[in-house]
Design an enzyme around this catalytic site. Sequence first.
Site, short mmCIF file in Angstrom:
data_model
loop_
_atom_site.label_atom_id
_atom_site.label_comp_id
_atom_site.label_asym_id
_atom_site.label_seq_id
_atom_site.Cartn_x
_atom_site.Cartn_y
_atom_site.Cartn_z
N TYR A 1 -21.11 -13.71 -21.35
CA TYR A 1 -19.72 -14.16 -21.39
C TYR A 1 -18.79 -13.18 -20.69
O TYR A 1 -17.97 -13.58 -19.85
CB TYR A 1 -19.29 -14.34 -22.85
CG TYR A 1 -17.90 -14.90 -23.02
CD1 TYR A 1 -17.66 -16.26 -22.86
CD2 TYR A 1 -16.83 -14.08 -23.36
CE1 TYR A 1 -16.40 -16.80 -23.03
CE2 TYR A 1 -15.54 -14.61 -23.52
CZ TYR A 1 -15.34 -15.96 -23.36
OH TYR A 1 -14.07 -16.49 -23.51
N SER B 1 -10.67 -13.79 -19.70
CA SER B 1 -10.64 -13.28 -21.07
C SER B 1 -10.40 -11.78 -21.05
O SER B 1 -10.79 -11.09 -20.10
CB SER B 1 -11.97 -13.57 -21.79
OG SER B 1 -12.03 -12.90 -23.04
#
Length: 254
Positions: free
Chosen positions: A164, A151
């Site tokens: 995350y 990401s």
Amino acid sequence: MENCLQLQDKVILISGGSRGIGKAIAQTLAELGAKVIITYTGVSESSKQNAENTIAEIKNKNGTAIALPLDVTNEEQCKKIIKEIIDKYGEIYGLVNNAGISIDQLSLRYKEDDWDKVVNTNLKGAFLLSKSALRYLIKQKEGSSVVNISSIVGLTGNPGQIAYTSSKAGLLGMTKTLALELSSRKVRVNAIAPGFIETDMTDSLSDEQQEKLKKDIPLGRVGKVAEIAWTCAFLLSPRSSYITKECITVAGGM
């Protein structure tokens, strides 16, 4: 669709392939002639239904795909699913580590259990599935490919996403190490760092939030799942045979 990426009959496993980016990757690979296996958590009926719907959509377009339940944090299950694939197809050419979750909260309030859930799924799960598949990936005489879906926030950080962002940054480190370890066996390992992509998450944002988001993106829009899928297909394919240990950012210039 013209198979310009030479993926006809390639056996490719995609973790978390029942919806969102994973679904788009599965559909694109199937359209290119690959034999696709997607996984779903198997915890809820909705997860199973999403997977079955994805498989039905692929088959309606004459693609080849199956769905199997998998807890990526369980090593025995990872070994079992790879064995099932080998028993059915005799080989595996590609792996896409896409399964992931996010539990958002500021660091001071973050719970240890939530940290474990996110990091175990996003990072440990990718490692366990890769480890289980490697003994077969290295047998591909013409080479094979692993793509890890990271990401943009794994590169930039993001407030409220400590677990995350850490897991996605860790995935990049894993990508580089695996690439170095496996290059002599013709296994290429790369990563994709998507930016903000049109998924269930962005759809839930208000119009005001979406407009604010777009202002931070040089191209002025959020990305589409197909744009991640095509990047993934390229990295999996023999057309990218001289690319390994790389992270391609698909984030509109962020």
